[in-house]
Design a protein around this motif. Sequence first.
Motif, short mmCIF file in Angstrom:
data_model
loop_
_atom_site.label_atom_id
_atom_site.label_comp_id
_atom_site.label_asym_id
_atom_site.label_seq_id
_atom_site.Cartn_x
_atom_site.Cartn_y
_atom_site.Cartn_z
N ARG A 58 0.88 -1.22 0.05
CA ARG A 58 0.14 0.17 0.02
C ARG A 58 0.93 1.11 -0.02
O ARG A 58 1.91 1.19 0.69
CB ARG A 58 -1.02 0.08 1.25
N PRO A 59 0.46 2.31 -0.71
CA PRO A 59 1.10 3.68 -0.84
C PRO A 59 1.31 4.12 0.62
O PRO A 59 0.42 3.99 1.55
CB PRO A 59 0.50 4.55 -1.79
N PHE A 60 2.43 4.89 0.92
CA PHE A 60 2.67 5.47 2.23
C PHE A 60 2.74 4.76 3.50
O PHE A 60 2.57 5.04 4.54
CB PHE A 60 1.60 6.54 2.46
N THR A 61 3.04 3.41 3.38
CA THR A 61 3.02 2.30 4.28
C THR A 61 4.72 2.25 4.56
O THR A 61 5.19 1.78 5.84
CB THR A 61 2.50 1.24 4.02
N SER A 62 5.50 2.37 3.72
CA SER A 62 7.07 2.26 3.81
C SER A 62 7.71 3.13 4.56
O SER A 62 7.91 4.40 4.08
CB SER A 62 7.80 1.76 2.57
N PRO A 63 8.47 2.94 5.68
CA PRO A 63 9.50 3.90 6.39
C PRO A 63 10.57 4.42 5.40
O PRO A 63 11.02 5.52 5.58
CB PRO A 63 10.35 3.19 7.57
N LEU A 64 10.88 3.49 4.15
CA LEU A 64 11.81 3.93 3.37
C LEU A 64 11.53 4.95 2.56
O LEU A 64 12.10 5.81 1.74
CB LEU A 64 12.33 2.71 2.38
N GLY A 92 5.97 12.00 -4.57
CA GLY A 92 4.51 12.26 -3.90
C GLY A 92 3.61 11.25 -4.14
O GLY A 92 2.54 10.95 -3.78
N THR A 93 4.19 9.69 -4.90
CA THR A 93 3.20 8.81 -4.99
C THR A 93 3.05 8.04 -3.70
O THR A 93 2.24 7.08 -4.00
CB THR A 93 3.99 7.93 -5.99
N GLY A 94 3.83 8.01 -2.76
CA GLY A 94 3.65 7.16 -1.71
C GLY A 94 4.66 5.90 -1.62
O GLY A 94 4.48 5.19 -0.64
N TRP A 95 5.34 5.81 -2.67
CA TRP A 95 6.50 4.67 -2.76
C TRP A 95 7.70 5.33 -2.91
O TRP A 95 8.08 6.59 -3.63
CB TRP A 95 6.06 3.97 -3.92
N PRO A 96 8.80 4.61 -2.15
CA PRO A 96 9.99 5.27 -2.69
C PRO A 96 10.31 5.09 -4.26
O PRO A 96 10.11 4.28 -4.78
CB PRO A 96 10.97 4.23 -2.10
N SER A 97 10.91 6.35 -4.58
CA SER A 97 11.25 6.68 -6.14
C SER A 97 12.80 6.95 -6.23
O SER A 97 13.23 7.86 -5.42
CB SER A 97 10.31 7.66 -6.58
N ARG A 144 11.04 7.48 -13.45
CA ARG A 144 10.72 7.20 -12.05
C ARG A 144 10.62 5.77 -11.66
O ARG A 144 9.70 4.87 -11.98
CB ARG A 144 9.28 7.70 -11.74
N HIS A 145 11.62 5.01 -11.24
CA HIS A 145 11.55 4.00 -10.42
C HIS A 145 10.78 3.89 -9.40
O HIS A 145 11.13 4.27 -8.27
CB HIS A 145 13.24 3.40 -10.20
N CYS A 146 9.47 3.47 -9.40
CA CYS A 146 8.72 3.53 -8.21
C CYS A 146 8.53 2.13 -7.59
O CYS A 146 8.12 1.05 -8.35
CB CYS A 146 7.21 3.63 -8.82
N LEU A 147 9.13 2.10 -6.45
CA LEU A 147 9.51 0.76 -5.60
C LEU A 147 8.76 0.29 -4.72
O LEU A 147 8.40 1.44 -3.90
CB LEU A 147 11.00 0.77 -5.50
N ASN A 148 8.76 -1.00 -4.39
CA ASN A 148 7.87 -1.24 -3.00
C ASN A 148 9.10 -1.19 -1.91
O ASN A 148 10.28 -2.03 -2.16
CB ASN A 148 7.49 -2.63 -3.06
N GLY A 149 9.00 -0.43 -0.83
CA GLY A 149 9.78 -0.43 0.21
C GLY A 149 10.20 -1.65 0.81
O GLY A 149 11.29 -2.02 1.33
N VAL A 150 9.31 -2.50 0.84
CA VAL A 150 9.39 -3.76 1.62
C VAL A 150 10.51 -4.73 0.67
O VAL A 150 10.98 -5.69 1.28
CB VAL A 150 8.02 -4.51 1.80
#
Length: 157
Positions: A58-64, A92-97, A144-150
């Motif tokens: 989910r967006p905005f859930t990763s501390p990274l 601004g997407t909520g994922w580390p970029s 934009r490399h839109c990545l999952n923080g996990v």
Amino acid sequence: MLRRTVLTGAAALLGLATLGRRGAAATGRFEITLTEEEWRARLSPAAYAVLREEDTERPFTSPLNDEKRAGAFHCAGCDLPAYASQAKYDSGTGWPSFWQALPDAVGTKEDNTLFTTRTEVHCRRCGGHFGHIFDDGPEPTGKRHCLNGVALRFQPA
């Protein structure tokens, strides 16, 4: 009869659309290959779902997403350094970029799920799914490399 035909056809299309979801992570054409049980023992359930089954957190859930220290972001599956903190930005997407990966750190493949064509990005060493690459990033690459923080682990410099 027509309804059954339509439903069967829709189910077949859905099956084809999801057939590639296990893509790169499941092919075993990588330097590091483990059994499903070994991956499950190594990763948290959330990391396993993203890295091995191409899920999305989910967006905005990763501390990274808020990590701003100097260092490198490593693959959470095999510890390969994949992205430098200097290439990270707030999309601004909520994922580390990131606007680029480290040299020889990632691979890509075409992803035709969700009724569109996207570029999936994965760890070149273990095939773990990181996220997707889009053409709306900042200079100098415009990516934009839109990545999952996990899927990542941060290593401070």
